[in-house]
Enzyme design. Structure first.
Site, PDB file in Angstrom:
ATOM      1  N   LEU A 182     -62.490 -42.638  28.943  1.00 44.69           N
ATOM      2  CA  LEU A 182     -62.354 -42.344  30.377  1.00 44.69           C
ATOM      3  C   LEU A 182     -60.906 -42.558  30.801  1.00 44.69           C
ATOM      4  O   LEU A 182     -60.381 -43.677  30.726  1.00 44.69           O
ATOM      5  CB  LEU A 182     -63.279 -43.252  31.194  1.00 44.69           C
ATOM      6  CG  LEU A 182     -64.730 -43.337  30.686  1.00 44.69           C
ATOM      7  CD1 LEU A 182     -65.577 -44.146  31.652  1.00 44.69           C
ATOM      8  CD2 LEU A 182     -65.324 -41.950  30.466  1.00 44.69           C
ATOM      9  N   ALA A 193     -59.466 -40.595  33.677  1.00 48.31           N
ATOM     10  CA  ALA A 193     -59.222 -39.723  34.830  1.00 48.31           C
ATOM     11  C   ALA A 193     -58.787 -40.493  36.076  1.00 48.31           C
ATOM     12  O   ALA A 193     -58.426 -39.882  37.088  1.00 48.31           O
ATOM     13  CB  ALA A 193     -60.491 -38.928  35.136  1.00 48.31           C
ATOM     14  N   GLY A 194     -58.830 -41.829  36.008  1.00 46.33           N
ATOM     15  CA  GLY A 194     -58.575 -42.651  37.215  1.00 46.33           C
ATOM     16  C   GLY A 194     -57.154 -42.521  37.732  1.00 46.33           C
ATOM     17  O   GLY A 194     -56.243 -42.088  37.024  1.00 46.33           O
ATOM     18  N   GLN A 216     -62.747 -34.090  34.708  1.00 45.91           N
ATOM     19  CA  GLN A 216     -63.836 -34.832  35.357  1.00 45.91           C
ATOM     20  C   GLN A 216     -64.490 -33.943  36.416  1.00 45.91           C
ATOM     21  O   GLN A 216     -63.805 -33.245  37.171  1.00 45.91           O
ATOM     22  CB  GLN A 216     -63.293 -36.116  35.988  1.00 45.91           C
ATOM     23  CG  GLN A 216     -64.408 -36.890  36.679  1.00 45.91           C
ATOM     24  CD  GLN A 216     -64.031 -38.325  37.005  1.00 45.91           C
ATOM     25  OE1 GLN A 216     -63.340 -38.973  36.243  1.00 45.91           O
ATOM     26  NE2 GLN A 216     -64.518 -38.813  38.126  1.00 45.91           N
ATOM     27  N   THR A 268     -66.956 -43.999  37.159  1.00 50.03           N
ATOM     28  CA  THR A 268     -67.144 -43.954  35.711  1.00 50.03           C
ATOM     29  C   THR A 268     -68.384 -43.135  35.308  1.00 50.03           C
ATOM     30  O   THR A 268     -68.379 -42.468  34.269  1.00 50.03           O
ATOM     31  CB  THR A 268     -67.270 -45.381  35.153  1.00 50.03           C
ATOM     32  OG1 THR A 268     -68.123 -46.125  36.022  1.00 50.03           O
ATOM     33  CG2 THR A 268     -65.925 -46.066  35.075  1.00 50.03           C
ATOM     34  N   GLY A 323     -68.206 -56.753  36.426  1.00 53.52           N
ATOM     35  CA  GLY A 323     -69.636 -56.574  36.555  1.00 53.52           C
ATOM     36  C   GLY A 323     -70.291 -57.671  35.724  1.00 53.52           C
ATOM     37  O   GLY A 323     -69.881 -57.919  34.590  1.00 53.52           O
ATOM     38  N   HIS A 360     -24.822 -54.109  32.560  1.00 54.65           N
ATOM     39  CA  HIS A 360     -23.739 -55.097  32.707  1.00 54.65           C
ATOM     40  C   HIS A 360     -24.224 -56.268  33.552  1.00 54.65           C
ATOM     41  O   HIS A 360     -24.710 -56.061  34.670  1.00 54.65           O
ATOM     42  CB  HIS A 360     -22.531 -54.518  33.455  1.00 54.65           C
ATOM     43  CG  HIS A 360     -22.267 -53.075  33.218  1.00 54.65           C
ATOM     44  ND1 HIS A 360     -21.488 -52.625  32.184  1.00 54.65           N
ATOM     45  CD2 HIS A 360     -22.686 -51.972  33.892  1.00 54.65           C
ATOM     46  CE1 HIS A 360     -21.423 -51.302  32.239  1.00 54.65           C
ATOM     47  NE2 HIS A 360     -22.154 -50.884  33.255  1.00 54.65           N
TER      48      HIS A 360
HETATM   49  P1  TTP Z   1     -60.701 -48.223  37.282  1.00 53.09           P
HETATM   50  O1  TTP Z   1     -59.637 -49.103  36.713  1.00 53.09           O
HETATM   51  O2  TTP Z   1     -61.810 -48.838  38.001  1.00 53.09           O
HETATM   52  O3  TTP Z   1     -60.060 -47.129  38.251  1.00 53.09           O
HETATM   53  P2  TTP Z   1     -58.651 -46.457  38.220  1.00 53.09           P
HETATM   54  O4  TTP Z   1     -58.197 -46.137  36.834  1.00 53.09           O
HETATM   55  O5  TTP Z   1     -58.700 -45.289  39.160  1.00 53.09           O
HETATM   56  O6  TTP Z   1     -57.649 -47.577  38.783  1.00 53.09           O
HETATM   57  P3  TTP Z   1     -57.425 -48.081  40.292  1.00 53.09           P
HETATM   58  O7  TTP Z   1     -58.686 -48.766  40.714  1.00 53.09           O
HETATM   59  O8  TTP Z   1     -56.261 -48.998  40.151  1.00 53.09           O
HETATM   60  O9  TTP Z   1     -57.104 -46.858  41.129  1.00 53.09           O
HETATM   61  O10 TTP Z   1     -61.301 -47.295  36.148  1.00 53.09           O
HETATM   62  C1  TTP Z   1     -61.894 -47.784  34.979  1.00 53.09           C
HETATM   63  C2  TTP Z   1     -61.801 -46.732  33.911  1.00 53.09           C
HETATM   64  O11 TTP Z   1     -62.505 -45.550  34.256  1.00 53.09           O
HETATM   65  C3  TTP Z   1     -60.396 -46.282  33.655  1.00 53.09           C
HETATM   66  O12 TTP Z   1     -60.286 -46.089  32.269  1.00 53.09           O
HETATM   67  C4  TTP Z   1     -60.261 -44.980  34.382  1.00 53.09           C
HETATM   68  C5  TTP Z   1     -61.652 -44.430  34.333  1.00 53.09           C
HETATM   69  N1  TTP Z   1     -62.051 -43.640  35.506  1.00 53.09           N
HETATM   70  C6  TTP Z   1     -62.304 -42.290  35.342  1.00 53.09           C
HETATM   71  O13 TTP Z   1     -62.164 -41.727  34.257  1.00 53.09           O
HETATM   72  N2  TTP Z   1     -62.723 -41.591  36.436  1.00 53.09           N
HETATM   73  C7  TTP Z   1     -62.868 -42.159  37.669  1.00 53.09           C
HETATM   74  O14 TTP Z   1     -63.245 -41.458  38.626  1.00 53.09           O
HETATM   75  C8  TTP Z   1     -62.589 -43.566  37.799  1.00 53.09           C
HETATM   76  C9  TTP Z   1     -62.747 -44.251  39.133  1.00 53.09           C
HETATM   77  C10 TTP Z   1     -62.195 -44.260  36.689  1.00 53.09           C
END
Ligand code: TTP
Length: 410
Positions: free
Chosen positions: A6, A8-9, A77, A83, A141, A317
């Site tokens: 994952l 995409a966040g 996504q 997630t 969690g 420097h």
């Molecule tokens: P998070 O760390 O909860 O979310 P984020 O990566 O967007 O970070 P922030 O809260 O700082 O904005 O995500 C947990 C994992 O899931 C991370 O590997 C990214 C992934 N993810 C996705 O792929 N899609 C999503 O919509 C979200 C929210 C997370």
């Protein structure tokens, strides 16, 4: 087995370092975070599926279409945050076999995956998750268990102890039915923990494996420094591929990449990692737990400790860079200094997504984004951020955060 990662966040808590790139592409010990995930899943999978959205081109261009000879497919996504939505996006790519899922922004080691696969098989489970015991689960969690199975996962349960959900899972393809049914959470996301509770409610067997190794959820800037320190302390092998001039001192372990020159009078105490084609010294002091990327310049009378300096950046420097993170293509003017300690010796607080958070660290310097020009004699308070594409003029005292794209003059 396929491996779904994952990625995409938006990584908002890591701004300004994620202003123009996905969090998983930030380099720690000179490697993108996601490569550690790929490497540790590699022995268990024959194909990688990477879920992308935010700044996806940077990820696709940076990683290419295979890892260790195994194909990598990028999948956008589906609309919606969270997630569960991210995993649901891989539906078409997953056939009728079980698959592993991991967040792309966490660090874990291969033993964890071995344990997870073991628990999944032993319990003849429908799903499995990796957990670790912590004293304070406020950011996690909480995984509640009964005998060998998970009975419930509760998001952010407050300051209680117990098993934390680490973000590494195995699912069977029937998880897609439950992903589709997962409701929007109070946080406005579709969360995999809700999916797992739906599965348990339906009588599915969800196993767990307890991981005892090192794990880091890279969510906040100081997590990058923690991970950097761990990797340099535990994984670095002394190797000099560049040139170390006579009169320079290198105390192992130090990794120096091809084309890098360490000039006379430089004093390096490992663990230190330096990329390719960088210029180090003369007469500088590089202390333990420092990673310096490719094409960097650390010049005369500069001290760097416990810091990450990304590619194409310079402290040329009379600089002090302590417990700091400096993004790519950033230049510090002569005499620019980062402060990394409060005089009252309190822990350093950092603004994360608009809220002040306690880093828990007594020492934390600056967090500077990409493409920043800092003028001469700038003093930066501990834990302050300078946003990407900013210009900070000579003599400025940075006592508050500088938003990205700013021009700050005295
Ligand atoms: P998070 O760390 O909860 O979310 P984020 O990566 O967007 O970070 P922030 O809260 O700082 O904005 O995500 C947990 C994992 O899931 C991370 O590997 C990214 C992934 N993810 C996705 O792929 N899609 C999503 O919509 C979200 C929210 C997370």
């Amino acid at each position: 087995m396929k491996g779904v990662i994952l990625a995409a966040g938006k990584g908002e808590r890591l701004r300004p370092l994620t202003d123009d790139r996905p969090k998983v592409m930030l380099k720690v010990a000179n490697r993108p975070i996601i490569e550690y995930v790929l490497e540790n899943l590699d022995p268990f999978v024959d194909e990688f599926i990477i879920i992308v959205r935010y700044e996806k081109e940077k990820l696709i261009d940076g990683l290419g279409d295979e890892f260790n000879g195994k194909p990598m497919t990028y999948v956008d996504q589906l609309p919606g945050e969270g997630t569960a939505k991210a995993i649901e996006s891989a539906r078409e790519q997953i056939g009728d076999e079980e698959f592993i899922v991991a967040n792309g922004d966490i660090y874990f080691e291969i033993e964890g995956v071995k344990e997870l696969v073991g628990a999944f098989k032993r319990e003849k489970a429908d799903a499995a998750l990796l957990v670790k015991e912590f004293d304070d689960l406020s950011h996690f969690g909480k995984v509640e268990v009964r005998e060998n199975l998970v009975s419930m996962v509760r998001e952010k349960p407050g300051s209680v102890s117990g098993y934390a959900n680490l973000g590494v899972y195995i699912f069977k393809p029937d998880v897609f039915e439950f992903l589709q049914k997962t409701p929007l959470s109070k946080r406005g996301e579709y969360e995999i923990t809700d999916t797992i509770n739906l599965m348990i409610g339906d009588g599915k067997r969800v196993a767990y494996a307890v991981y005892s190794g090192y794990w880091n959820d890279v969510g906040r800037p100081w997590n990058l420094l923690e991970l950097n320190e761990y990797l340099l302390k535990n994984k670095l092998k002394h190797s000099i591929r560049g040139i170390v001039e006579e009169g320079a001192t290198v105390v192992p372990p130090v990794e120096i990449g091809e084309g890098t020159v360490v000039r006379s009078g430089a004093y390096l105490i490992g663990p230190v990692k330096i990329g390719r084609n960088s210029r180090i010294g003369p007469n500088c002091f590089i202390r333990p737990y420092t990673s310096i990327g490719d094409n960097c310049h650390i010049g005369n009378a500069v001290e760097v400790k416990n810091s990450i300096i990304m590619d194409n950046s310079n402290a040329p420097h009379l600089n002090y860079v302590g417990d700091s993170i400096i993004g790519e293509n950033t230049n510090l003017g002569a005499g620019t200094i980062t402060a990394n300690l409060r005089h009252d010796k309190g822990t350093i607080k950092v603004e994360v997504k608009g809220k002040l958070e306690d880093s828990g660290r007594r020492k934390l310097g600056a967090i500077i984004g990409h493409n920043v020009k800092v003028g001469i004699n700038v003093s930066i308070y501990p834990g302050r951020k300078i946003g990407s594409n900013s210009f900070v003029g000579p003599g400025v005292i940075v006592d508050r955060n500088v938003p990205s794209g700013s021009l700050v003059v005295m």
